[in-house]
Design an enzyme around this catalytic site. Sequence first.
Site, PDB file in Angstrom:
ATOM      1  N   ASP A  36      -6.290   5.425  -4.293  1.00 32.62           N
ATOM      2  CA  ASP A  36      -6.312   4.320  -3.338  1.00 32.62           C
ATOM      3  C   ASP A  36      -5.186   3.400  -3.803  1.00 32.62           C
ATOM      4  O   ASP A  36      -5.352   2.684  -4.798  1.00 32.62           O
ATOM      5  CB  ASP A  36      -7.672   3.612  -3.349  1.00 32.62           C
ATOM      6  CG  ASP A  36      -7.809   2.719  -2.139  1.00 32.62           C
ATOM      7  OD1 ASP A  36      -8.947   2.443  -1.718  1.00 32.62           O
ATOM      8  OD2 ASP A  36      -6.772   2.275  -1.600  1.00 32.62           O
ATOM      9  N   HIS A  92     -18.453  -5.098   4.989  1.00 35.57           N
ATOM     10  CA  HIS A  92     -18.445  -3.886   4.145  1.00 35.57           C
ATOM     11  C   HIS A  92     -19.782  -3.577   3.494  1.00 35.57           C
ATOM     12  O   HIS A  92     -19.937  -2.535   2.897  1.00 35.57           O
ATOM     13  CB  HIS A  92     -17.371  -4.009   3.052  1.00 35.57           C
ATOM     14  CG  HIS A  92     -15.972  -4.018   3.595  1.00 35.57           C
ATOM     15  ND1 HIS A  92     -14.865  -4.054   2.788  1.00 35.57           N
ATOM     16  CD2 HIS A  92     -15.506  -4.001   4.862  1.00 35.57           C
ATOM     17  CE1 HIS A  92     -13.774  -4.047   3.547  1.00 35.57           C
ATOM     18  NE2 HIS A  92     -14.138  -4.030   4.813  1.00 35.57           N
ATOM     19  N   ASP A 134       0.855  -1.209   0.000  1.00 33.20           N
ATOM     20  CA  ASP A 134       0.000   0.000   0.000  1.00 33.20           C
ATOM     21  C   ASP A 134       0.882   1.247   0.000  1.00 33.20           C
ATOM     22  O   ASP A 134       0.695   2.170  -0.789  1.00 33.20           O
ATOM     23  CB  ASP A 134      -0.895   0.042   1.248  1.00 33.20           C
ATOM     24  CG  ASP A 134      -1.906  -1.092   1.349  1.00 33.20           C
ATOM     25  OD1 ASP A 134      -1.493  -2.238   1.624  1.00 33.20           O
ATOM     26  OD2 ASP A 134      -3.101  -0.853   1.122  1.00 33.20           O
ATOM     27  N   ILE A 142      -3.805   0.640  -2.748  1.00 30.94           N
ATOM     28  CA  ILE A 142      -4.361  -0.706  -2.891  1.00 30.94           C
ATOM     29  C   ILE A 142      -5.787  -0.622  -2.363  1.00 30.94           C
ATOM     30  O   ILE A 142      -5.995  -0.405  -1.170  1.00 30.94           O
ATOM     31  CB  ILE A 142      -3.586  -1.793  -2.120  1.00 30.94           C
ATOM     32  CG1 ILE A 142      -2.198  -1.998  -2.710  1.00 30.94           C
ATOM     33  CG2 ILE A 142      -4.386  -3.108  -2.165  1.00 30.94           C
ATOM     34  CD1 ILE A 142      -1.439  -3.185  -2.133  1.00 30.94           C
ATOM     35  N   ASP A 143      -6.744  -0.747  -3.278  1.00 31.64           N
ATOM     36  CA  ASP A 143      -8.135  -0.843  -2.824  1.00 31.64           C
ATOM     37  C   ASP A 143      -8.439  -2.330  -2.711  1.00 31.64           C
ATOM     38  O   ASP A 143      -8.198  -3.094  -3.644  1.00 31.64           O
ATOM     39  CB  ASP A 143      -9.073  -0.180  -3.838  1.00 31.64           C
ATOM     40  CG  ASP A 143     -10.499  -0.190  -3.303  1.00 31.64           C
ATOM     41  OD1 ASP A 143     -10.673   0.024  -2.088  1.00 31.64           O
ATOM     42  OD2 ASP A 143     -11.438  -0.439  -4.077  1.00 31.64           O
ATOM     43  N   THR A 184      -7.316  -4.093   0.371  1.00 32.20           N
ATOM     44  CA  THR A 184      -6.117  -4.648   1.030  1.00 32.20           C
ATOM     45  C   THR A 184      -6.417  -6.013   1.633  1.00 32.20           C
ATOM     46  O   THR A 184      -5.584  -6.925   1.603  1.00 32.20           O
ATOM     47  CB  THR A 184      -5.595  -3.682   2.116  1.00 32.20           C
ATOM     48  OG1 THR A 184      -5.293  -2.429   1.507  1.00 32.20           O
ATOM     49  CG2 THR A 184      -4.353  -4.214   2.800  1.00 32.20           C
ATOM     50  N   SER A 243     -12.611  -4.948  -3.758  1.00 31.95           N
ATOM     51  CA  SER A 243     -12.070  -3.769  -4.457  1.00 31.95           C
ATOM     52  C   SER A 243     -12.906  -3.230  -5.603  1.00 31.95           C
ATOM     53  O   SER A 243     -13.944  -3.791  -5.979  1.00 31.95           O
ATOM     54  CB  SER A 243     -10.667  -4.100  -4.990  1.00 31.95           C
ATOM     55  OG  SER A 243     -10.763  -4.746  -6.253  1.00 31.95           O
ATOM     56  N   ASP A 288     -12.264   5.283  -2.648  1.00 25.70           N
ATOM     57  CA  ASP A 288     -12.869   3.955  -2.858  1.00 25.70           C
ATOM     58  C   ASP A 288     -13.821   3.929  -4.045  1.00 25.70           C
ATOM     59  O   ASP A 288     -14.310   2.852  -4.408  1.00 25.70           O
ATOM     60  CB  ASP A 288     -13.630   3.516  -1.600  1.00 25.70           C
ATOM     61  CG  ASP A 288     -12.701   2.919  -0.553  1.00 25.70           C
ATOM     62  OD1 ASP A 288     -12.980   3.099   0.645  1.00 25.70           O
ATOM     63  OD2 ASP A 288     -11.680   2.315  -0.926  1.00 25.70           O
ATOM     64  N   GLU A 323      -5.057   7.571   0.390  1.00 27.90           N
ATOM     65  CA  GLU A 323      -5.482   6.889   1.624  1.00 27.90           C
ATOM     66  C   GLU A 323      -4.416   6.815   2.697  1.00 27.90           C
ATOM     67  O   GLU A 323      -4.714   6.990   3.874  1.00 27.90           O
ATOM     68  CB  GLU A 323      -5.948   5.467   1.290  1.00 27.90           C
ATOM     69  CG  GLU A 323      -6.338   4.695   2.558  1.00 27.90           C
ATOM     70  CD  GLU A 323      -6.826   3.295   2.332  1.00 27.90           C
ATOM     71  OE1 GLU A 323      -6.817   2.821   1.186  1.00 27.90           O
ATOM     72  OE2 GLU A 323      -7.239   2.656   3.317  1.00 27.90           O
ATOM     73  N   ARG A 333     -23.710  -1.654  -2.840  1.00 29.74           N
ATOM     74  CA  ARG A 333     -22.826  -1.505  -1.674  1.00 29.74           C
ATOM     75  C   ARG A 333     -23.590  -0.758  -0.593  1.00 29.74           C
ATOM     76  O   ARG A 333     -23.894   0.429  -0.746  1.00 29.74           O
ATOM     77  CB  ARG A 333     -21.559  -0.737  -2.052  1.00 29.74           C
ATOM     78  CG  ARG A 333     -20.599  -0.603  -0.892  1.00 29.74           C
ATOM     79  CD  ARG A 333     -19.486   0.358  -1.199  1.00 29.74           C
ATOM     80  NE  ARG A 333     -18.421   0.142  -0.252  1.00 29.74           N
ATOM     81  CZ  ARG A 333     -17.453  -0.768  -0.416  1.00 29.74           C
ATOM     82  NH1 ARG A 333     -17.420  -1.521  -1.514  1.00 29.74           N
ATOM     83  NH2 ARG A 333     -16.527  -0.959   0.479  1.00 29.74           N
TER      84      ARG A 333
HETATM   85  N1  A3P Z   1     -17.077  -1.170   7.489  1.00 33.24           N
HETATM   86  C1  A3P Z   1     -16.883  -0.857   6.208  1.00 33.24           C
HETATM   87  N2  A3P Z   1     -17.927  -0.633   5.389  1.00 33.24           N
HETATM   88  C2  A3P Z   1     -17.736  -0.336   4.078  1.00 33.24           C
HETATM   89  N3  A3P Z   1     -16.512  -0.234   3.487  1.00 33.24           N
HETATM   90  C3  A3P Z   1     -15.460  -0.431   4.291  1.00 33.24           C
HETATM   91  C4  A3P Z   1     -15.582  -0.761   5.658  1.00 33.24           C
HETATM   92  N4  A3P Z   1     -14.331  -0.895   6.159  1.00 33.24           N
HETATM   93  C5  A3P Z   1     -13.484  -0.653   5.146  1.00 33.24           C
HETATM   94  N5  A3P Z   1     -14.164  -0.375   4.026  1.00 33.24           N
HETATM   95  C6  A3P Z   1     -13.641   0.014   2.726  1.00 33.24           C
HETATM   96  O1  A3P Z   1     -13.881  -1.019   1.768  1.00 33.24           O
HETATM   97  C7  A3P Z   1     -12.793  -0.950   0.863  1.00 33.24           C
HETATM   98  C8  A3P Z   1     -12.667  -2.219   0.087  1.00 33.24           C
HETATM   99  O2  A3P Z   1     -13.830  -2.263  -0.715  1.00 33.24           O
HETATM  100  P1  A3P Z   1     -14.518  -3.702  -0.973  1.00 33.24           P
HETATM  101  O3  A3P Z   1     -15.238  -4.030   0.274  1.00 33.24           O
HETATM  102  O4  A3P Z   1     -15.434  -3.451  -2.129  1.00 33.24           O
HETATM  103  O5  A3P Z   1     -13.406  -4.633  -1.276  1.00 33.24           O
HETATM  104  C9  A3P Z   1     -11.600  -0.721   1.745  1.00 33.24           C
HETATM  105  O6  A3P Z   1     -10.600  -0.113   0.964  1.00 33.24           O
HETATM  106  P2  A3P Z   1      -9.057  -0.437   1.311  1.00 33.24           P
HETATM  107  O7  A3P Z   1      -8.878  -1.894   1.102  1.00 33.24           O
HETATM  108  O8  A3P Z   1      -8.368   0.442   0.324  1.00 33.24           O
HETATM  109  O9  A3P Z   1      -8.823  -0.008   2.734  1.00 33.24           O
HETATM  110  C10 A3P Z   1     -12.138   0.240   2.790  1.00 33.24           C
HETATM  111  O10 A3P Z   1     -11.902   1.601   2.457  1.00 33.24           O
HETATM  112 MG    MG Z   2     -10.109   1.331  -0.635  1.00 33.23          MG
HETATM  113 MG    MG Z   3      -6.569   1.159   0.186  1.00 28.68          MG
HETATM  114 MG    MG Z   4      -7.400   0.704   3.676  1.00 24.50          MG
END
Ligand code: A3P
Ligand code: MG
Ligand code: MG
Ligand code: MG
Length: 347
Positions: free
Chosen positions: A134, A231, A46, A136-137, A139, A255, A284, A71, A272
């Site tokens: 971002d 998420h 990241d 790494i979106d 992670t 992601s 994001d 980020e 989402r």
């Molecule tokens: N409780 C939550 N609800 C929704 N999104 C969240 C979350 N906690 C983290 N995320 C976000 O969800 C992103 C990943 O998206 P997805 O769920 O579609 O894979 C994460 O990005 P990062 O991995 O860059 O931190 C983070 O920003």
């Molecule tokens: Mg992200």
């Molecule tokens: Mg990220």
């Molecule tokens: Mg993150």
Amino acid sequence: MSYDKELTAARKAASLAASLCQKVQKALLQSDVQWKSDRTPVTVADYGSQAIVSFVLERELSDEPLSLVAEEDTGDLCKDSGKDTLQRITKLVNETIANDGSYGACTLSPEDVLRAIDSGRSEGGSFGRHWVLDPIDGTKGFVRGDQYAVALALLHNGKAVLGVLACPNLPLASIAGNAPSEYAVGCLFYAQVGSGTFMQSLDGSSPVKVHVSDIGNSEDASFFEPFEKAHSMQELTSAIARKLGVKAPPVRIDSQAKYGALSRGDGEMYFRFPRKGYREKIWDHAAGCIVVTEAGGVVIDAAGRPLDFSKGEHLDSDTGIIATNRKLMPSILKAVRESLEEKPSSC
Ligand SMILES: Nc1ncnc2c1ncn2[C@@H]1O[C@H](COP(=O)(O)O)[C@@H](OP(=O)(O)O)[C@H]1O
Ligand SMILES: [Mg+2]
Ligand SMILES: [Mg+2]
Ligand SMILES: [Mg+2]
């Protein structure tokens, strides 16, 4: 207005950052993964990805000051406990730059790497040009060995005018219905306002123009949603899908690769719905949003409003985010409204 020069720089930055991430993911050590104070993971990749993107944008667009909303920050790297990690990141960044070869014998010091990462502290906003990154979106997906994306967008006066998604683990062939793929993986999606969305392989195959699915009957449609249960409210999205008569099971991947897959028609909808209290970040969604809209899709919040990237690092979307095509949008919004009215308020 053309953003060709900026798009060329963004494609190079995201591709180079993706090559650093691929290298790390192949040999990810548990010690490469740390946990931030907000209890979310961050890895050397990241940080390394953010440093690479910042370095490339600075070099390729040196005639303008870089404003980057990103980020990660160097808070944890500046502590004594972060010294080894910073060394590891610096080594990865320099190896990536050397492998690329287009910046001569340039090597960054650990201080240069900290500066590059911290160039991402811009507040963004509704005036001027701001890059949104971002590094790494997804992670959690990256650490699990699954999908992730390097997501880079440019805002001009609060509107996304270009977006790039590097998705190293996304198959070049459709992932409709979670189709296992023996095809090559590694996609780069890019879009510029008014010019459509293109996809090429990360190793630079000739780009093809992509378009969202044209399916207009939700019974024939499928939807993407986050892999991580935390998420998005899967009980709500399955209620919405039931109302729409969707037969296909959800395709759950990490992601903004979901936006990329939707832009080329692998599925028709992306739902989402984070749990109450979660505030979405612009990094994001900014890149994924323009990749879908320039491919003929729409990205809105649960109230049917377009996403607003002009208010700093947070997105003030209403309840949830929906990406789909124009034909399906009205019936989806109706199903979302009804499902939200029926949802127990505890969720
Ligand atoms: N409780 C939550 N609800 C929704 N999104 C969240 C979350 N906690 C983290 N995320 C976000 O969800 C992103 C990943 O998206 P997805 O769920 O579609 O894979 C994460 O990005 P990062 O991995 O860059 O931190 C983070 O920003
Ligand atoms: Mg992200
Ligand atoms: Mg990220
Ligand atoms: Mg993150």
